[in-house]
Design a protein around this motif. Structure first.
Motif, PDB file in Angstrom:
ATOM      1  N   TRP A  69     -31.697  72.449  21.155  1.00 50.88           N
ATOM      2  CA  TRP A  69     -30.244  72.314  21.367  1.00 50.88           C
ATOM      3  C   TRP A  69     -29.972  72.820  22.980  1.00 50.88           C
ATOM      4  N   GLY A  70     -31.009  72.153  23.868  1.00 57.56           N
ATOM      5  CA  GLY A  70     -30.835  72.749  25.316  1.00 57.56           C
ATOM      6  C   GLY A  70     -29.591  72.186  25.930  1.00 57.56           C
ATOM      7  N   LEU A  71     -29.043  72.824  27.006  1.00 58.84           N
ATOM      8  CA  LEU A  71     -27.602  72.689  27.464  1.00 58.84           C
ATOM      9  C   LEU A  71     -27.621  71.297  28.097  1.00 58.84           C
ATOM     10  N   ASP A  72     -26.660  70.421  27.702  1.00 58.79           N
ATOM     11  CA  ASP A  72     -26.940  68.768  28.073  1.00 58.79           C
ATOM     12  C   ASP A  72     -25.346  68.556  28.759  1.00 58.79           C
ATOM     13  N   TYR A  73     -24.630  69.482  28.864  1.00 55.72           N
ATOM     14  CA  TYR A  73     -23.341  69.157  29.434  1.00 55.72           C
ATOM     15  C   TYR A  73     -23.254  69.611  30.708  1.00 55.72           C
ATOM     16  N   PRO A  74     -22.144  69.244  31.799  1.00 56.09           N
ATOM     17  CA  PRO A  74     -22.006  69.662  32.935  1.00 56.09           C
ATOM     18  C   PRO A  74     -21.553  71.166  33.231  1.00 56.09           C
ATOM     19  N   PRO A  75     -21.499  71.663  34.503  1.00 58.80           N
ATOM     20  CA  PRO A  75     -21.376  73.258  34.553  1.00 58.80           C
ATOM     21  C   PRO A  75     -19.994  73.876  34.050  1.00 58.80           C
ATOM     22  N   LEU A  76     -19.064  73.059  33.828  1.00 61.53           N
ATOM     23  CA  LEU A  76     -17.810  73.669  33.261  1.00 61.53           C
ATOM     24  C   LEU A  76     -18.067  74.146  31.862  1.00 61.53           C
ATOM     25  N   ALA A  78     -20.895  74.918  30.699  1.00 60.32           N
ATOM     26  CA  ALA A  78     -21.695  76.149  30.680  1.00 60.32           C
ATOM     27  C   ALA A  78     -20.936  77.538  30.675  1.00 60.32           C
ATOM     28  N   TYR A  79     -19.992  77.328  32.030  1.00 56.57           N
ATOM     29  CA  TYR A  79     -18.987  78.421  31.982  1.00 56.57           C
ATOM     30  C   TYR A  79     -18.201  78.854  30.987  1.00 56.57           C
ATOM     31  N   HIS A  80     -17.769  77.900  30.272  1.00 54.35           N
ATOM     32  CA  HIS A  80     -17.010  78.169  28.977  1.00 54.35           C
ATOM     33  C   HIS A  80     -17.610  78.583  27.945  1.00 54.35           C
ATOM     34  N   SER A  81     -18.850  78.232  27.808  1.00 51.60           N
ATOM     35  CA  SER A  81     -19.861  78.935  26.753  1.00 51.60           C
ATOM     36  C   SER A  81     -20.183  80.287  27.266  1.00 51.60           C
ATOM     37  N   TRP A  82     -20.348  80.500  28.591  1.00 55.28           N
ATOM     38  CA  TRP A  82     -20.529  81.977  29.056  1.00 55.28           C
ATOM     39  C   TRP A  82     -19.194  82.838  28.753  1.00 55.28           C
ATOM     40  N   ILE A  83     -18.024  82.218  28.901  1.00 57.31           N
ATOM     41  CA  ILE A  83     -16.810  83.226  28.440  1.00 57.31           C
ATOM     42  C   ILE A  83     -16.823  83.485  27.211  1.00 57.31           C
ATOM     43  N   CYS A  84     -17.191  82.317  26.072  1.00 56.61           N
ATOM     44  CA  CYS A  84     -17.115  82.514  24.769  1.00 56.61           C
ATOM     45  C   CYS A  84     -18.109  83.310  24.212  1.00 56.61           C
ATOM     46  N   GLY A  85     -19.392  83.152  25.137  1.00 56.70           N
ATOM     47  CA  GLY A  85     -20.422  84.182  24.626  1.00 56.70           C
ATOM     48  C   GLY A  85     -20.164  85.746  24.961  1.00 56.70           C
ATOM     49  N   PHE A  86     -19.478  85.962  26.227  1.00 58.79           N
ATOM     50  CA  PHE A  86     -19.292  87.196  26.533  1.00 58.79           C
ATOM     51  C   PHE A  86     -18.070  88.014  25.427  1.00 58.79           C
ATOM     52  N   ILE A  87     -17.017  87.235  24.933  1.00 61.50           N
ATOM     53  CA  ILE A  87     -16.298  87.580  24.006  1.00 61.50           C
ATOM     54  C   ILE A  87     -16.920  87.951  22.715  1.00 61.50           C
ATOM     55  N   ALA A  88     -17.733  86.932  22.325  1.00 60.34           N
ATOM     56  CA  ALA A  88     -18.702  87.093  21.131  1.00 60.34           C
ATOM     57  C   ALA A  88     -19.349  88.549  21.098  1.00 60.34           C
ATOM     58  N   ASN A  89     -20.010  88.918  22.125  1.00 65.57           N
ATOM     59  CA  ASN A  89     -20.643  89.981  22.498  1.00 65.57           C
ATOM     60  C   ASN A  89     -20.194  91.153  22.454  1.00 65.57           C
ATOM     61  N   LYS A  90     -18.998  91.170  22.707  1.00 62.36           N
ATOM     62  CA  LYS A  90     -17.957  92.233  22.557  1.00 62.36           C
ATOM     63  C   LYS A  90     -17.853  92.524  21.068  1.00 62.36           C
TER      64      LYS A  90
END
Length: 487
Positions: A69-76, A78-90
């Motif tokens: 499941w390598g990332l294969d969508y544009p940067p936005l 990826a940024y959305h995934s980072w935000i969700c990942g940040f919340i998930a980590n909390k």
């Protein structure tokens, strides 16, 4: 005013309730190692974007196996995934623990993932639908506009894919819709920014690129002098380029970095189509195995020229007479042409054609409702695989019931009703056959192939129909925005 407010609130809550009910169902790849499904893909992207530096997001490294499941969508995305990942980590770091959380499944995590989709829908797509209905539908009473918005929000295809199968199409489609609203209201720069953001969230938004380009170009060329024409085009170009640069800024470290991201976004090695998709290449492959007869290079050229040939007539018609009415029809024609003829098409890509069709529900309610029903039916093999049979049936019945009463579909001609009944009867026969008749061992994919072929024939017919609508539209038709100002 109070009546309008309460109508919007009730409609929005009903749309949210339906989405949440669907989200209680299974999701893509649940309990199916080693790759699981799209649910795991989205979770994994949260894992890698949160834990790895930006320069590793699109590259194969020790901690980022692109074969998983390598990332294969544009940067936005990826940024959305980072935000969700940040919340998930909390909430729970185990959900996105690097290299340790693959295939993670738990009730709490499912709730979190479902909430992320619902929040995206509520923040981006649902407001855009109401804005479109109130700002772009002319003199209709406020209650009628709310009802039309409700019909759009109950479109089963998007609900089932995002809240059942598991994706975030509501973000890219919502941004594209904001782009349509911007152009319809005469705010071309804002509309261009919104569409560019949509394209930077999902590259499949290229399906809508020709109409946006030719509408804005045609409108610019209608300026009185060459200086004002050049200035108009330059403004649009600068806005689009700046938006792209801002979206891609972390990856503009060199040509190799840019090329690597583009390579991930357009993976030609995957082949002409995936699974059984209702486009021309999958249908032709029933008789002629295109992948065996032609080389990959020949297939890419063939699909490219076929797509351009199918797109250009409506695009050039829009260039000659750029009105919002034509623009929305061109969005349908372009996205359908891409879906039917382009390379590397997913069955879920029909949602890109469904969006502009939803925007035409008030104009051609019977034909658009028919298309939206068939577009959802075309994804049945995927939805069945995900265990979404009950939500599929429920959402289809709900959508048709709402459309039937909102648009008074019973008042259409007997001929159209007969054709629709035959179409639905064919779909029901395929449903029944796939449920009761075991396919022969030699043809294990018999029913998905027949469903794809049946749906493809419909899409070809709808492509001809919507092109006919665009080309027979009065040449001096006024934009929706102009009509709104008069009222």
């Amino acid at each position: 005013m109070a009546e309008k407010f309460y109508a919007v609130v009730i409609s929005a809550l009903a749309a949210i309730l339906v989405r949440w009910c669907v989200s209680l169902s299974p999701y893509s790849g649940k309990g199916k190692p080693p790759m699981f499904g799209d649910y795991e893909a989205q979770r994994h992207w949260m894992e890698i974007t949160y834990n790895l530096p930006v320069d590793e997001w699109y590259n194969n490294t020790t901690n980022n196996d692109l074969m998983y499941w390598g990332l294969d969508y544009p940067p936005l995305t990826a940024y959305h995934s980072w935000i969700c990942g940040f919340i998930a980590n909390k909430i729970n770091p185990n959900w996105i623990a690097l290299n340790k959380s693959r295939g993670h499944e738990s009730h709490e995590h499912k709730l979190f993932m479902r909430y992320t989709v619902l929040v995206a829908d509520v923040l981006v797509y649902i407001p855009a639908v109401f804005q479109f209905s109130f700002l772009c539908l002319g003199r209709k009473p406020a209650l009628n506009k709310v009802l039309i918005a409700s019909a759009i929000l109950f479109y089963p295809g998007l609900i089932l894919i995002d809240h059942g199968h598991f994706q975030y199409n509501a973000i890219s489609l919502g941004l594209a819709l904001w782009g349509v609203i911007g152009l319809a209201r005469g705010h071309d720069l804002l509309g261009s920014i919104a569409y560019t953001l949509a394209l930077n969230y999902k590259q499949m938004e290229l399906y809508h690129a020709f109409p946006f380009f030719f509408y804005l170009l045609g409108k610019s060329l209608q300026e009185k002098s060459w200086i004002s024409r050049i200035f108009s085009i330059a403004k649009l170009g600068i806005v689009v380029i700046v938006t792209f640069i801002l979206c891609w800024l972390p990856f503009l470290t060199g040509v190799p970095a840019i090329l690597q991201v583009l390579h991930r976004l357009f993976p030609f090695a995957r082949g002409l189509f995936e699974d059984k998709v209702a486009n021309i290449w999958c249908s032709i492959s029933v008789l002629i195995k295109v992948k065996r007869v032609l080389t990959q290079t020949q297939i890419i050229k063939l699909s490219t020229w076929s797509t351009l040939t199918a797109c250009l007539p409506s695009s050039l018609n829009l260039l000659r007479n750029p009105t919002i009415d034509r623009f929305v029809l061109a969005l349908v024609n372009s996205s359908l042409a891409f879906f039917i003829f382009s390379y590397q098409v997913h069955e879920k890509s029909i949602l890109l054609a469904a969006l502009p069709v939803c925007l035409l529900l008030h104009y051609k309610p019977f034909e658009c409702s028919w298309f939206l029903v068939i577009s959802t039916f075309s994804m049945w093999p995927l939805l069945l695989k995900d265990g979404l049979a009950l939500p599929y049936i429920s959402c289809m019945l709900l959508f048709y019931a709402v459309s039937y009463h909102v648009f008074e579909l019973h008042k259409t001609t007997t001929r159209k009703q007969s054709l629709f009944l035959l179409s639905v009867l064919g779909a029901l026969c395929l449903h029944t056959g796939s449920a009761l008749v075991q396919p022969p061992r030699r043809y294990p994919d018999l029913w998905p192939v027949l469903i794809s072929l049946y749906s493809c024939l419909h899409f070809l017919g709808f492509l001809c129909y919507f092109n006919y609508l665009q080309f027979t539209l009065a040449f001096n038709a006024k934009p929706v925005a102009a009509k709104e100002k008069k009222s």
